[in-house]
Design an enzyme around this catalytic site. Sequence first.
Site, PDB file in Angstrom:
ATOM      1  N   CYS A 277      53.986  22.425  33.265  1.00  0.00           N
ATOM      2  CA  CYS A 277      53.870  20.959  32.876  1.00  0.00           C
ATOM      3  C   CYS A 277      53.432  20.959  31.224  1.00  0.00           C
ATOM      4  O   CYS A 277      52.891  22.029  30.755  1.00  0.00           O
ATOM      5  CB  CYS A 277      52.911  20.399  33.566  1.00  0.00           C
ATOM      6  SG  CYS A 277      53.222  20.114  35.387  1.00  0.00           S
TER       7      CYS A 277
ATOM      8  N   GLU B  37      50.922  19.338  29.877  1.00  0.00           N
ATOM      9  CA  GLU B  37      49.502  19.503  29.968  1.00  0.00           C
ATOM     10  C   GLU B  37      49.068  20.818  29.620  1.00  0.00           C
ATOM     11  O   GLU B  37      48.096  21.262  29.042  1.00  0.00           O
ATOM     12  CB  GLU B  37      48.767  18.586  30.979  1.00  0.00           C
ATOM     13  CG  GLU B  37      49.532  17.189  31.179  1.00  0.00           C
ATOM     14  CD  GLU B  37      50.249  16.822  31.971  1.00  0.00           C
ATOM     15  OE1 GLU B  37      51.370  17.633  31.915  1.00  0.00           O
ATOM     16  OE2 GLU B  37      50.471  15.800  32.742  1.00  0.00           O
TER      17      GLU B  37
HETATM   18  N1  THU Z   1      55.617  17.309  34.476  1.00  0.00           N
HETATM   19  C1  THU Z   1      54.905  17.454  33.262  1.00  0.00           C
HETATM   20  O1  THU Z   1      55.147  18.121  32.499  1.00  0.00           O
HETATM   21  N2  THU Z   1      53.430  17.079  33.615  1.00  0.00           N
HETATM   22  C2  THU Z   1      53.099  16.103  34.677  1.00  0.00           C
HETATM   23  O2  THU Z   1      52.092  16.006  34.612  1.00  0.00           O
HETATM   24  C3  THU Z   1      53.944  15.921  35.822  1.00  0.00           C
HETATM   25  C4  THU Z   1      55.206  16.624  35.746  1.00  0.00           C
HETATM   26  C5  THU Z   1      57.070  17.799  34.315  1.00  0.00           C
HETATM   27  C6  THU Z   1      57.177  19.007  35.239  1.00  0.00           C
HETATM   28  C7  THU Z   1      58.768  19.027  35.343  1.00  0.00           C
HETATM   29  O3  THU Z   1      59.406  19.582  34.270  1.00  0.00           O
HETATM   30  C8  THU Z   1      59.205  17.467  35.014  1.00  0.00           C
HETATM   31  O4  THU Z   1      57.938  16.854  34.426  1.00  0.00           O
HETATM   32  C9  THU Z   1      59.359  16.691  36.436  1.00  0.00           C
HETATM   33  O5  THU Z   1      58.582  17.011  37.422  1.00  0.00           O
END
Ligand code: THU
Length: 160
Positions: free
Chosen positions: A73, A75
Amino acid sequence: MAVKDFNIRYEEFSSVEEMLPEDQELVAAAIDAQKGSYSPYSNFQVGAALKLDNGLIVRGANQENVAYPSGLCAERVAMFWAGANYPDAVMETLAVAGANAGVLCESPASPCGACRQVMAEYQKKQGKPMKIILVGSKRIRKYSCVDDILPFIFDSLKMR
Ligand code: THU
């Protein structure tokens, strides 16, 4: 037995112009950071901007992989990079913005549980609250510490 309520206080803005100038800058950086997203599987672009107490704004974007769990993710990309490169810096504020197929989501971004846990760890490590800004095109929410997006956090540290 007692039935109890748990209240969370946060600020909600209907436009970025209502925010403090430094928060406006961080929101813009989180939206801009979406450009670094590698998301061919979900087509969901997440940008994160992390303000450190040394003045730097560290950016992260979600990175996906054909073997799904190998991705990360936005973050955590930002926090791990900051933790690795500036281990003594305080992570003051983290802004997160999500987009569906390139369009900023109306509702504020909502970090996954794993990211919230990592935020909690760095907040505990630094001994100072990490503020969280969750960005949407219609609403932006600001929380004064990680505890407010991770109620009943397993650590007993109290930041308020
Ligand atoms: N994702 C994030 O980058 N941060 C989050 O807090 C939730 C989900 C990303 C993971 C994945 O690449 C995409 O969003 C779909 O879930």
